[in-house]
Design an enzyme around this catalytic site. Structure first.
Site, mmCIF file in Angstrom:
data_model
loop_
_atom_site.group_PDB
_atom_site.id
_atom_site.type_symbol
_atom_site.label_atom_id
_atom_site.label_comp_id
_atom_site.label_asym_id
_atom_site.label_seq_id
_atom_site.Cartn_x
_atom_site.Cartn_y
_atom_site.Cartn_z
ATOM 1 N N HIS A 78 -3.958 22.979 15.781
ATOM 2 C CA HIS A 78 -4.355 23.287 14.402
ATOM 3 C C HIS A 78 -5.738 23.925 14.408
ATOM 4 O O HIS A 78 -5.988 24.879 13.674
ATOM 5 C CB HIS A 78 -4.329 22.012 13.566
ATOM 6 C CG HIS A 78 -4.423 22.240 12.099
ATOM 7 N ND1 HIS A 78 -3.554 23.069 11.416
ATOM 8 C CD2 HIS A 78 -5.284 21.748 11.159
ATOM 9 C CE1 HIS A 78 -3.861 23.073 10.124
ATOM 10 N NE2 HIS A 78 -4.920 22.289 9.946
ATOM 11 N N HIS A 96 -8.290 30.352 8.754
ATOM 12 C CA HIS A 96 -7.339 29.333 8.315
ATOM 13 C C HIS A 96 -6.532 29.901 7.152
ATOM 14 O O HIS A 96 -7.032 30.005 6.035
ATOM 15 C CB HIS A 96 -8.091 28.079 7.888
ATOM 16 C CG HIS A 96 -7.220 26.881 7.728
ATOM 17 N ND1 HIS A 96 -5.852 26.957 7.575
ATOM 18 C CD2 HIS A 96 -7.513 25.545 7.689
ATOM 19 C CE1 HIS A 96 -5.344 25.749 7.445
ATOM 20 N NE2 HIS A 96 -6.332 24.879 7.536
ATOM 21 N N LYS A 124 -6.370 30.266 14.801
ATOM 22 C CA LYS A 124 -7.316 30.421 13.694
ATOM 23 C C LYS A 124 -8.597 31.105 14.129
ATOM 24 O O LYS A 124 -9.348 31.618 13.284
ATOM 25 C CB LYS A 124 -7.616 29.057 13.065
ATOM 26 C CG LYS A 124 -6.424 28.443 12.344
ATOM 27 C CD LYS A 124 -6.777 27.096 11.719
ATOM 28 C CE LYS A 124 -5.579 26.501 10.987
ATOM 29 N NZ LYS A 124 -4.490 26.095 11.903
ATOM 30 N N PHE A 144 -4.447 18.236 4.173
ATOM 31 C CA PHE A 144 -4.977 17.310 3.173
ATOM 32 C C PHE A 144 -3.817 16.470 2.623
ATOM 33 O O PHE A 144 -2.689 16.954 2.485
ATOM 34 C CB PHE A 144 -5.613 18.082 2.026
ATOM 35 C CG PHE A 144 -7.012 18.570 2.321
ATOM 36 C CD1 PHE A 144 -7.638 18.311 3.525
ATOM 37 C CD2 PHE A 144 -7.707 19.308 1.376
ATOM 38 C CE1 PHE A 144 -8.923 18.759 3.789
ATOM 39 C CE2 PHE A 144 -8.994 19.770 1.624
ATOM 40 C CZ PHE A 144 -9.589 19.498 2.836
ATOM 41 N N ALA A 160 -14.611 16.761 12.275
ATOM 42 C CA ALA A 160 -13.691 15.633 12.361
ATOM 43 C C ALA A 160 -12.282 16.075 12.734
ATOM 44 O O ALA A 160 -11.582 15.394 13.482
ATOM 45 C CB ALA A 160 -13.676 14.872 11.037
ATOM 46 N N THR A 201 -8.441 13.288 2.937
ATOM 47 C CA THR A 201 -9.056 14.392 3.667
ATOM 48 C C THR A 201 -9.491 14.035 5.084
ATOM 49 O O THR A 201 -9.569 14.925 5.938
ATOM 50 C CB THR A 201 -10.293 14.937 2.906
ATOM 51 O OG1 THR A 201 -11.224 13.870 2.680
ATOM 52 C CG2 THR A 201 -9.875 15.553 1.583
ATOM 53 N N THR A 242 -13.450 22.430 12.297
ATOM 54 C CA THR A 242 -14.200 21.410 11.580
ATOM 55 C C THR A 242 -14.497 20.257 12.533
ATOM 56 O O THR A 242 -13.752 20.018 13.488
ATOM 57 C CB THR A 242 -13.416 20.870 10.371
ATOM 58 O OG1 THR A 242 -12.161 20.347 10.804
ATOM 59 C CG2 THR A 242 -13.180 21.969 9.345
ATOM 60 N N CYS A 285 -1.961 22.734 4.195
ATOM 61 C CA CYS A 285 -1.959 23.447 5.476
ATOM 62 C C CYS A 285 -0.735 23.172 6.337
ATOM 63 O O CYS A 285 -0.623 23.718 7.443
ATOM 64 C CB CYS A 285 -3.228 23.103 6.248
ATOM 65 S SG CYS A 285 -4.717 23.294 5.252
ATOM 66 N N GLU A 342 -7.607 15.754 16.208
ATOM 67 C CA GLU A 342 -6.442 16.457 16.741
ATOM 68 C C GLU A 342 -6.384 16.388 18.264
ATOM 69 O O GLU A 342 -5.333 16.109 18.856
ATOM 70 C CB GLU A 342 -6.474 17.921 16.308
ATOM 71 C CG GLU A 342 -5.377 18.762 16.923
ATOM 72 C CD GLU A 342 -5.628 20.253 16.847
ATOM 73 O OE1 GLU A 342 -4.899 20.996 17.525
ATOM 74 O OE2 GLU A 342 -6.542 20.667 16.111
#
Length: 397
Positions: free
Chosen positions: A291, A325, A320, A385, A297, A260, A295, A154, A302
């Site tokens: 970003h 994404h 997004k 990732f 986490a 991850t 999600t 990403c 972030e």
């Protein structure tokens, strides 16, 4: 700049749809046919293969490279680059994606399922190789300069822009074509699904994704491409190029802790590094394009990193929420959106954001009708990732 995405065909069309607050998420019928796949949501690009493309143009291209070329044609035309510049050896390519064309991987796999090589052609590997976008662009434009394939998930698009910036900054190239691309595949949805990271709102696709929202339930996979032409400032000015923005800061680092799970401390160091490279204090930046994957986490890490660096409730939103994404393309597309909004003095809201998650750091989350902000500097951040973090800072011209 050039864009291929679900928002529209090109930069101008995308800007119009941003102002309309168009969420482009849809149920993808193909996904409903896979047993065990929980999410059926996706975000497909508005793309038609240009009529001037010949079979020779695309014979070594999967959809990911076709998207890259379409976005690059728009950017190169807008920049007014001629053949002499492209072929000078002082023009390079920095471009990436998460992987090559997934469909070409399936052709290769057919050897194992059928014990035949009938689906494998001379172009199969070229379509699936990690450097497929960069190499196809280089061959198409006959460039002889640096080639920097970025395959960092990403952050592929943002890392390409950063590497292009540094090559020009240190005098190694005069012009760089930079960006990222991705083609939609059920395999990508499956990967995030196994990590419990996809949105399951199959009955209400427009309600997802919801970055930073307390009720968010995961990301939606999209596709597309974003290309920027970077050029040494004095050279661009001398030839009368229309300069959209200046890249003034870039930083990349890695978490080194988990492949991850995000690390807000190294994320924070990345943002601070970009500001230091730009020679700016955090107070100078008026907007952050986050970003914002939606999600659990990811959003928490972030926003915590952003607050650690800015020490204030800086305005932030996530593109997004419009186009999902786009993986390897997101860093480039979101950088372009940031530049467009900075120049217009208007910044899009995060769609579906109704109540910010109290676990996310206290920032100025733009929602509703968007926000008019007069700022000279914006920041665009992406995380991937493998623990790869990138931050870009742009200045309004």
């Amino acid at each position: 700049m050039g864009i291929v995405s679900a928002l529209g065909k090109g930069v101008d069309d995308s800007a119009v749809r941003l102002r309309r607050f168009e969420n482009c998420i849809e149920v993808v019928p193909e996904l409903e046919g896979y047993r065990g796949l929980n999410s059926h949501l996706g975000c497909l690009a508005r793309f038609e293969r240009p009529a001037h493309w010949t079979r020779k143009t695309t014979r070594t291209m999967g959809p990911v490279s076709e998207y890259a070329l379409a976005a690059t044609e728009e950017a190169v035309a807008q920049a007014g680059l001629d053949a002499a510049t492209l072929e000078s050896g002082r023009c390079g390519i920095a471009y990436g994606s998460c992987s090559g064309s997934v469909r070409a991987h399936l052709d290769l796999y057919s050897m194992f399922s059928s014990n035949e090589v009938k689906n494998v052609t001379s172009g199969t590997y070229i379509k699936l190789m990690p450097q497929t976008t960069a190499c196809n662009l280089s061959v198409h434009y006959k460039t002889h300069g640096r080639l920097v394939p970025t395959g960092t998930a990403c952050t592929s698009g943002s890392l390409a822009i950063g590497n292009a910036y540094e090559l020009i900054k240190y005098g190694l190239q005069d012009v760089m074509i930079a960006g990222g691309a991705e083609e939609f595949s059920p395999t990508q949805v499956a990967i995030f699904d196994t990590l419990y990271a996809t949105s399951l709102r199959n009955d209400a696709p427009g309600a997802s994704p919801a970055p930073y929202d307390a009720g968010r339930d995961g990301l939606v996979v999209g596709e597309g491409a974003g290309t920027l032409v970077l050029e040494e400032y004095e050279r661009a000015k001398a030839r009368g190029a229309k300069i959209l923005a200046e890249v003034v800061g870039f930083f990349e680092n890695t978490d080194g802790t988990h492949v991850t799970n995000p690390n807000h401390e190294t994320m924070s160091a990345c943002l601070a590094g970009a500001l230091a490279d730009a020679g700016l204090s955090a107070d100078a930046v008026g907007y952050v394009n986050g970003h914002g994957t939606a999600t659990k986490a990811g959003d928490i890490a972030e926003t915590t990193a952003t607050r650690d660096v800015f020490r204030r409730a800086v305005p932030i939103s996530s593109t997004k929420s419009y186009i999902g994404h786009t993986l390897g393309a997101c860093g480039a597309i979101e950088a372009e959106m940031s530049i467009m909004m900075m120049n217009a003095g208007w910044f899009h809201p995060t769609l579906n954001l109704r109540a910010p998650d109290p676990e996310c750091a206290p920032l100025d989350y733009i929602s509703g009708e968007g926000r008019e902000i007069d700022t000279e500097y914006v920041m665009s951040n992406n995380f991937a990732f493998g623990g790869v973090n990138t931050s870009l800072v742009f200045r309004r011209m």
